[in-house]
Design a protein around this motif. Structure first.
Motif, PDB file in Angstrom:
ATOM      1  N   ASN A  21       0.833  -1.208   0.000  1.00  0.00           N
ATOM      2  CA  ASN A  21       0.000   0.000   0.000  1.00  0.00           C
ATOM      3  C   ASN A  21       0.864   1.253   0.000  1.00  0.00           C
ATOM      4  N   LYS A  22       0.155   2.372  -0.110  1.00  0.00           N
ATOM      5  CA  LYS A  22       0.793   3.684  -0.190  1.00  0.00           C
ATOM      6  C   LYS A  22       1.645   3.990   1.037  1.00  0.00           C
ATOM      7  N   GLU A  23       1.132   3.679   2.218  1.00  0.00           N
ATOM      8  CA  GLU A  23       1.888   4.000   3.432  1.00  0.00           C
ATOM      9  C   GLU A  23       3.227   3.267   3.450  1.00  0.00           C
ATOM     10  N   GLU A  24       3.185   1.982   3.112  1.00  0.00           N
ATOM     11  CA  GLU A  24       4.411   1.190   3.074  1.00  0.00           C
ATOM     12  C   GLU A  24       5.396   1.793   2.065  1.00  0.00           C
ATOM     13  N   ALA A  25       4.881   2.208   0.927  1.00  0.00           N
ATOM     14  CA  ALA A  25       5.723   2.799  -0.129  1.00  0.00           C
ATOM     15  C   ALA A  25       6.378   4.094   0.351  1.00  0.00           C
ATOM     16  N   ILE A  26       5.603   4.933   1.018  1.00  0.00           N
ATOM     17  CA  ILE A  26       6.147   6.216   1.502  1.00  0.00           C
ATOM     18  C   ILE A  26       7.164   5.977   2.618  1.00  0.00           C
ATOM     19  N   ARG A  27       6.851   5.056   3.519  1.00  0.00           N
ATOM     20  CA  ARG A  27       7.806   4.747   4.611  1.00  0.00           C
ATOM     21  C   ARG A  27       9.136   4.243   4.047  1.00  0.00           C
ATOM     22  N   TYR A  28       9.063   3.433   3.029  1.00  0.00           N
ATOM     23  CA  TYR A  28      10.275   2.877   2.414  1.00  0.00           C
ATOM     24  C   TYR A  28      11.079   3.977   1.736  1.00  0.00           C
ATOM     25  N   THR A  29      10.376   4.808   0.965  1.00  0.00           N
ATOM     26  CA  THR A  29      11.027   5.903   0.234  1.00  0.00           C
ATOM     27  C   THR A  29      11.681   6.881   1.209  1.00  0.00           C
ATOM     28  N   GLY A  30      10.982   7.192   2.284  1.00  0.00           N
ATOM     29  CA  GLY A  30      11.533   8.076   3.322  1.00  0.00           C
ATOM     30  C   GLY A  30      12.640   7.404   4.105  1.00  0.00           C
ATOM     31  N   GLY A  31      12.491   6.093   4.300  1.00  0.00           N
ATOM     32  CA  GLY A  31      13.489   5.334   5.056  1.00  0.00           C
ATOM     33  C   GLY A  31      14.867   5.403   4.428  1.00  0.00           C
ATOM     34  N   ILE A  32      14.901   5.442   3.104  1.00  0.00           N
ATOM     35  CA  ILE A  32      16.195   5.574   2.407  1.00  0.00           C
ATOM     36  C   ILE A  32      16.852   6.893   2.821  1.00  0.00           C
ATOM     37  N   LEU A  33      16.065   7.964   2.865  1.00  0.00           N
ATOM     38  CA  LEU A  33      16.609   9.280   3.238  1.00  0.00           C
ATOM     39  C   LEU A  33      17.099   9.282   4.684  1.00  0.00           C
ATOM     40  N   VAL A  34      16.394   8.542   5.546  1.00  0.00           N
ATOM     41  CA  VAL A  34      16.815   8.422   6.947  1.00  0.00           C
ATOM     42  C   VAL A  34      18.121   7.633   7.031  1.00  0.00           C
ATOM     43  N   ASP A  35      18.129   6.448   6.412  1.00  0.00           N
ATOM     44  CA  ASP A  35      19.300   5.565   6.494  1.00  0.00           C
ATOM     45  C   ASP A  35      20.557   6.213   5.941  1.00  0.00           C
ATOM     46  N   ARG A  36      20.386   7.051   4.944  1.00  0.00           N
ATOM     47  CA  ARG A  36      21.538   7.687   4.290  1.00  0.00           C
ATOM     48  C   ARG A  36      21.921   9.017   4.946  1.00  0.00           C
ATOM     49  N   GLY A  37      21.209   9.386   6.005  1.00  0.00           N
ATOM     50  CA  GLY A  37      21.619  10.553   6.777  1.00  0.00           C
ATOM     51  C   GLY A  37      21.157  11.907   6.252  1.00  0.00           C
ATOM     52  N   TYR A  38      20.154  11.921   5.384  1.00  0.00           N
ATOM     53  CA  TYR A  38      19.641  13.203   4.882  1.00  0.00           C
ATOM     54  C   TYR A  38      18.631  13.831   5.836  1.00  0.00           C
ATOM     55  N   VAL A  39      17.885  12.973   6.537  1.00  0.00           N
ATOM     56  CA  VAL A  39      16.814  13.472   7.406  1.00  0.00           C
ATOM     57  C   VAL A  39      16.786  12.706   8.723  1.00  0.00           C
ATOM     58  N   GLU A  40      16.136  13.305   9.715  1.00  0.00           N
ATOM     59  CA  GLU A  40      15.885  12.614  10.974  1.00  0.00           C
ATOM     60  C   GLU A  40      14.714  11.644  10.765  1.00  0.00           C
ATOM     61  N   PRO A  41      14.662  10.574  11.566  1.00  0.00           N
ATOM     62  CA  PRO A  41      13.599   9.579  11.389  1.00  0.00           C
ATOM     63  C   PRO A  41      12.184  10.162  11.408  1.00  0.00           C
ATOM     64  N   SER A  42      11.972  11.206  12.219  1.00  0.00           N
ATOM     65  CA  SER A  42      10.622  11.779  12.316  1.00  0.00           C
ATOM     66  C   SER A  42      10.172  12.442  11.007  1.00  0.00           C
ATOM     67  N   TYR A  43      11.108  12.671  10.078  1.00  0.00           N
ATOM     68  CA  TYR A  43      10.737  13.262   8.781  1.00  0.00           C
ATOM     69  C   TYR A  43       9.747  12.359   8.045  1.00  0.00           C
ATOM     70  N   VAL A  44       9.904  11.046   8.220  1.00  0.00           N
ATOM     71  CA  VAL A  44       9.033  10.091   7.520  1.00  0.00           C
ATOM     72  C   VAL A  44       7.579  10.278   7.955  1.00  0.00           C
ATOM     73  N   ASP A  45       7.368  10.542   9.242  1.00  0.00           N
ATOM     74  CA  ASP A  45       6.002  10.804   9.718  1.00  0.00           C
ATOM     75  C   ASP A  45       5.426  12.043   9.053  1.00  0.00           C
ATOM     76  N   LYS A  46       6.299  13.023   8.816  1.00  0.00           N
ATOM     77  CA  LYS A  46       5.858  14.264   8.165  1.00  0.00           C
ATOM     78  C   LYS A  46       5.530  14.017   6.695  1.00  0.00           C
ATOM     79  N   MET A  47       6.189  13.037   6.095  1.00  0.00           N
ATOM     80  CA  MET A  47       5.867  12.661   4.715  1.00  0.00           C
ATOM     81  C   MET A  47       4.457  12.061   4.671  1.00  0.00           C
ATOM     82  N   LEU A  48       4.159  11.223   5.656  1.00  0.00           N
ATOM     83  CA  LEU A  48       2.828  10.605   5.719  1.00  0.00           C
ATOM     84  C   LEU A  48       1.761  11.652   6.021  1.00  0.00           C
ATOM     85  N   GLU A  49       2.118  12.605   6.882  1.00  0.00           N
ATOM     86  CA  GLU A  49       1.205  13.704   7.227  1.00  0.00           C
ATOM     87  C   GLU A  49       0.887  14.528   5.976  1.00  0.00           C
TER      88      GLU A  49
END
Length: 147
Positions: A21-49
Motif C-alpha cells: 500500500n501507499k503508506e508502506e511505499a512512503i515509509r520505504y522511500t523516506g526510510g532511504i533518506l533516513v538511512d543515508r543521513g539526509y533526514v531525521e527519522p521523524s521526517y518520515v512521519d511528516k511525509m505521511l502527514e
C-alpha cells in the motif's frame, strides 16, 4: 569541513520493489533518506502527514512524497530517493504509482529540485526509461541530463 552529500547517490535508488500500500511505499522511500543521513527519522512521519493533506501523486505513474512545511528542521542535507515499483502501488482514486521520488530539501533547495524533477518527468519517455532502468547509474544519468 564535511562535504555536502550528493543529492542523488547510487545508494539512494532502489529498483523493482513492491509494496502492499501507499503508506508502506512512503515509509520505504523516506526510510532511504533516513538511512543515508539526509533526514531525521521523524521526517518520515511528516511525509505521511503531507500525504494525508494532499496526495503527492503527480500523474504519469509518479509520486513525490515529501515532508510538510514544518518538517524543514528535520532535514540535515538536501537529498532524493528514487524507488521503482514496476507492479505499481495504489495511491487512491485509481492512481497507480510506479516511480516514487522522496524529497528532502534544506531551506528553499527543494523548489529547485522539484522543478528539475518536473522537467525530467514531463517527458513520458523518461518515465519509461526510469522504469526500464537496470542500474542506479542509468537513473542518475536521466536526472543529470536536465540542467
Amino acid at each position: 569541513m564535511e562535504m555536502a552529500k550528493e543529492v542523488l547517490a547510487k545508494e539512494n535508488i532502489q529498483l523493482n520493489v513492491s509494496f502492499k500500500n501507499k503508506e508502506e511505499a512512503i515509509r520505504y522511500t523516506g526510510g532511504i533518506l533516513v538511512d543515508r543521513g539526509y533526514v531525521e527519522p521523524s521526517y518520515v512521519d511528516k511525509m505521511l502527514e503531507r500525504e494525508e493533506l494532499t496526495s503527492t501523486y503527480m500523474g504519469n505513474f509518479v509520486a513525490i512524497p515529501h515532508g510538510t512545511e514544518d518538517a524543514k528542521e528535520k532535514v540535515k542535507e538536501t537529498g532524493l530517493s528514487v524507488v521503482t515499483v514496476p507492479e505499481g502501488v495504489d495511491f487512491g482514486d485509481g492512481n497507480i504509482v510506479k516511480i516514487l521520488i522522496g524529497i528532502a530539501g534544506k531551506g528553499d533547495e527543494h523548489l529547485e529540485i522539484l522543478s528539475k524533477i518536473a522537467i525530467v518527468l514531463s517527458e513520458e519517455e523518461n518515465i519509461q526509461s526510469i522504469l526500464d532502468a537496470n542500474s542506479e547509474e542509468e537513473i542518475i544519468r536521466i536526472f543529470n541530463e536536465v540542467n
